[in-house]
Design a protein around this motif. Structure first.
Motif, PDB file in Angstrom:
ATOM      1  N   ALA A  43      17.047  -8.755  16.591  1.00 40.55           N
ATOM      2  CA  ALA A  43      15.752  -9.410  16.812  1.00 40.55           C
ATOM      3  C   ALA A  43      15.721 -10.010  18.208  1.00 40.55           C
ATOM      4  N   GLU A  44      14.677  -9.684  18.954  1.00 38.66           N
ATOM      5  CA  GLU A  44      14.451 -10.279  20.275  1.00 38.66           C
ATOM      6  C   GLU A  44      13.363 -11.326  20.096  1.00 38.66           C
ATOM      7  N   VAL A  45      13.744 -12.587  20.309  1.00 38.57           N
ATOM      8  CA  VAL A  45      12.898 -13.723  19.977  1.00 38.57           C
ATOM      9  C   VAL A  45      12.482 -14.451  21.247  1.00 38.57           C
ATOM     10  N   VAL A  62      15.927 -15.458  23.168  1.00 38.72           N
ATOM     11  CA  VAL A  62      17.183 -15.451  22.423  1.00 38.72           C
ATOM     12  C   VAL A  62      17.250 -14.183  21.587  1.00 38.72           C
ATOM     13  N   GLU A  63      18.443 -13.808  21.202  1.00 32.06           N
ATOM     14  CA  GLU A  63      18.649 -12.651  20.332  1.00 32.06           C
ATOM     15  C   GLU A  63      19.333 -13.101  19.055  1.00 32.06           C
ATOM     16  N   VAL A  64      18.944 -12.468  17.959  1.00 37.74           N
ATOM     17  CA  VAL A  64      19.607 -12.689  16.675  1.00 37.74           C
ATOM     18  C   VAL A  64      20.064 -11.313  16.207  1.00 37.74           C
ATOM     19  N   THR A  69      22.328 -14.753  11.281  1.00 40.67           N
ATOM     20  CA  THR A  69      21.518 -15.962  11.418  1.00 40.67           C
ATOM     21  C   THR A  69      21.911 -16.661  12.705  1.00 40.67           C
ATOM     22  N   LYS A  70      20.975 -17.388  13.277  1.00 39.19           N
ATOM     23  CA  LYS A  70      21.252 -18.191  14.483  1.00 39.19           C
ATOM     24  C   LYS A  70      20.634 -19.555  14.260  1.00 39.19           C
ATOM     25  N   HIS A  71      21.435 -20.588  14.436  1.00 38.84           N
ATOM     26  CA  HIS A  71      20.943 -21.961  14.375  1.00 38.84           C
ATOM     27  C   HIS A  71      20.833 -22.424  15.824  1.00 38.84           C
ATOM     28  N   VAL A  99      11.460 -11.940  10.939  1.00 39.86           N
ATOM     29  CA  VAL A  99      12.558 -12.873  10.731  1.00 39.86           C
ATOM     30  C   VAL A  99      12.024 -14.035   9.892  1.00 39.86           C
ATOM     31  N   VAL A 100      12.915 -14.882   9.428  1.00 42.47           N
ATOM     32  CA  VAL A 100      12.542 -16.109   8.719  1.00 42.47           C
ATOM     33  C   VAL A 100      12.991 -17.286   9.568  1.00 42.47           C
TER      34      VAL A 100
END
Length: 123
Positions: A43-45, A62-64, A69-71, A99-100
């Motif tokens: 995921a490119e956020v 950011v990337e996930v 998961t990324k916090h 994403v969630v």
């Protein structure tokens, strides 16, 4: 695995205190976007921050990873500029895939810590 989520999320409330009480980094006051990617692709956020009295800043990128998961602590966002402390803000989070997003705040200005968490609004 099924892919869960949406591509656009909104957190209408944000605030990072300028000071904390307790050992760092565990008890540093912070805002966090918890981003879950259940898909088989990265995921490119992009995150854009909005303010009461000045123009938005961003996007922060950011990337996930796939099925990760990324916090992401807003305190750690630096480029294009750090998120200001002691300032009300909101944000829009956009991803290239669903994403969630969940929002969490730790306010440790007092010895009695306060933790707030809520699911973000999805579009």
């Amino acid at each position: 695995m099924k892919t869960f989520g949406k591509k656009t999320w909104v957190i209408a409330e944000g605030y990072i205190p300028s000071y904390s009480n307790g050992p760092e980094p565990e008890f540093t006051s912070h805002e966090t976007a918890c981003i879950l990617n259940t898909s088989n692709q990265k995921a490119e956020v992009e995150i854009t921050i909005f303010f009461t009295d000045k123009d938005p800043i961003g996007p922060y990128k950011v990337e996930v990873g796939a099925q990760r998961t990324k916090h992401l602590r807003f305190n750690d966002l630096k480029d294009p500029e750090p998120v200001p402390r002691d300032t009300d803000y909101a944000c829009v989070i956009k991803s290239n895939i669903p994403v969630v997003v969940q929002h969490t705040r730790l306010d440790s200005r007092q010895a009695e810590n306060a933790l707030l968490t809520t699911i973000a609004y999805s579009e």
